[in-house]
Design a protein around this motif. Structure first.
Motif, PDB file in Angstrom:
ATOM      1  N   MET A 190       0.809  -1.216   0.000  1.00 54.61           N
ATOM      2  CA  MET A 190       0.000   0.000   0.000  1.00 54.61           C
ATOM      3  C   MET A 190       0.847   1.274   0.000  1.00 54.61           C
ATOM      4  SD  MET A 190      -3.222   0.813  -0.131  1.00 54.61           S
ATOM      5  CE  MET A 190      -4.165  -0.560   0.540  1.00 54.61           C
ATOM      6  N   ASN A 191       2.002   1.231   0.620  1.00 58.06           N
ATOM      7  CA  ASN A 191       2.819   2.442   0.739  1.00 58.06           C
ATOM      8  C   ASN A 191       3.978   2.496  -0.254  1.00 58.06           C
ATOM      9  OD1 ASN A 191       1.387   3.666   2.980  1.00 58.06           O
ATOM     10  ND2 ASN A 191       2.208   2.007   4.229  1.00 58.06           N
ATOM     11  N   HIS A 192       3.966   1.615  -1.249  1.00 57.69           N
ATOM     12  CA  HIS A 192       4.993   1.702  -2.292  1.00 57.69           C
ATOM     13  C   HIS A 192       4.789   3.011  -3.056  1.00 57.69           C
ATOM     14  CE1 HIS A 192       7.212   0.974  -5.993  1.00 57.69           C
ATOM     15  NE2 HIS A 192       7.811  -0.040  -5.405  1.00 57.69           N
ATOM     16  N   PRO A 193       5.838   3.828  -3.216  1.00 52.80           N
ATOM     17  CA  PRO A 193       5.658   5.164  -3.804  1.00 52.80           C
ATOM     18  C   PRO A 193       5.206   5.161  -5.257  1.00 52.80           C
ATOM     19  CG  PRO A 193       7.987   4.646  -3.573  1.00 52.80           C
ATOM     20  CD  PRO A 193       7.239   3.580  -2.832  1.00 52.80           C
ATOM     21  N   GLY A 194       5.409   4.054  -5.966  1.00 51.75           N
ATOM     22  CA  GLY A 194       5.028   4.027  -7.376  1.00 51.75           C
ATOM     23  C   GLY A 194       3.870   3.111  -7.680  1.00 51.75           C
ATOM     24  N   ALA A 195       3.044   2.789  -6.663  1.00 57.48           N
ATOM     25  CA  ALA A 195       2.014   1.770  -6.831  1.00 57.48           C
ATOM     26  C   ALA A 195       0.677   2.347  -7.260  1.00 57.48           C
ATOM     27  CB  ALA A 195       1.834   0.988  -5.531  1.00 57.48           C
ATOM     28  N   THR A 196       0.078   1.712  -8.260  1.00 57.73           N
ATOM     29  CA  THR A 196      -1.309   1.949  -8.641  1.00 57.73           C
ATOM     30  C   THR A 196      -2.078   0.666  -8.385  1.00 57.73           C
ATOM     31  OG1 THR A 196      -0.633   3.480 -10.386  1.00 57.73           O
ATOM     32  CG2 THR A 196      -2.886   2.630 -10.483  1.00 57.73           C
TER      33      THR A 196
END
Length: 302
Positions: A190-196
């Motif tokens: 959830m907190n991955h900076p590049g995640a959609t």
């Protein structure tokens, strides 16, 4: 952020389930114990494979990362993937693990039941990611910086590892649960900076432990929880896409539904492809909804 091949076609990594779908379909409504005439299909499937098949229809080159056995079914699946223009060189091939299988029953009233046997993918674990760390597709020092479509058929332990792995630190990471039953596996990402995140309304509720009345509210709640961006679909009702504190919503075209397995994967892949072509938020959502509608109506390839 996408790497290019020599022919300048964008390459995208598809990480997860690559297997055979065995799907029984009938136009009749079904209930527990129903025994009805219909058709039984055996086609390439799995979330990662479904996404890859849609990518090829949008002139993208999918690079598959997953596990396929060296059994007859695996060899046939490798040939099928290659014939569709997918890069299969980096798949983990096991002499001991059989090729995975998904089985579903679809009636006129939707998906009746399904069983996903992804035990070989789970058993292979982090071995499927070796090309991202040995210099083939990247390494810890020079991580892959293109688009990665990742599915929730991986184990919770591996998804937790990916969430903080340097191998994925620069990736444009597009994430989908394999099913509502596996949605909560995605929480570490959830907190991955590049995640959609690409989820349906039920899956959004499971991730956030609450119910939502509509897709827009769910998409905003996912970004409030930490997702960089979130796309939430809701069947024939409007989908919602949230990013940077803003949300857009569109209703899908009205079509006759003839199949459901793979529809969400088609929606996700079409949206990614649209964004990689440079389409804006509204146009990309329109493209994705049209592609999914064509798929469920039977007007696009299996």
């Amino acid at each position: 952020m996408t790497n290019l091949q020599n022919n300048d076609q964008p390459r995208v990594l598809c990480v997860g389930a690559i297997l055979w779908d065995v799907i029984g379909r009938t136009e009749r409504h079904m209930r527990v114990g129903s025994d009805v005439p219909g058709r039984i299909l055996r086609i390439p499937g799995g979330v990662a494979m479904n996404i890859a098949m849609t990518f090829t229809r949008f002139s993208l080159t999918p690079v598959l990362l997953g596990a396929i056995g060296r059994d007859d079914g695996g060899e046939e699946l490798m040939r099928a993937a290659g014939s569709m223009g997918m890069v299969t060189d980096h798949l983990y091939r096991s002499d001991d693990l059989p090729t995975d299988v998904y089985m579903a029953i679809e009636g006129g009233n939707g998906l009746i039941a399904a069983i996903a046997d992804a035990h070989s993918l789970e058993a292979a674990g982090a071995k499927i990611l070796r090309p991202m760390e040995d210099g083939t597709l990247g390494s810890a020092g020079t991580p892959y910086n293109g688009t990665v479509a990742l599915d929730g058929n991986l184990t919770l332990a591996l998804l937790e590892e990916i969430s903080h792995s340097p191998l994925f630190s620069k990736a444009d990471l597009r994430i989908a649960p394999a099913s509502p039953g596996k949605a909560e596996r995605l929480l570490p990402l959830m907190n991955h900076p590049g995640a959609t995140f690409y989820v349906n309304l039920e899956e959004a509720g499971l991730l956030l432990k609450r119910d939502f009345d509509n897709a827009s509210d769910a998409a905003l709640a996912l970004t409030d929880r930490g997702a960089a961006r979130a796309m939430v679909s809701d069947g024939g009702r409007p989908a919602g896409f949230a990013a940077d504190g803003e949300v857009i919503s569109q209703a899908p075209p009205e079509v006759m539904v003839t199949r459901v397995t793979g529809a969400g994967d088609t929606f996700m892949a079409a949206h990614i492809a649209a964004e990689l072509r440079g389409e804006g938020a509204e146009a990309a959502l329109t493209t994705a909804l049209k592609a999914a509608a064509n798929y469920v109506s039977g007007n696009s390839p299996q």
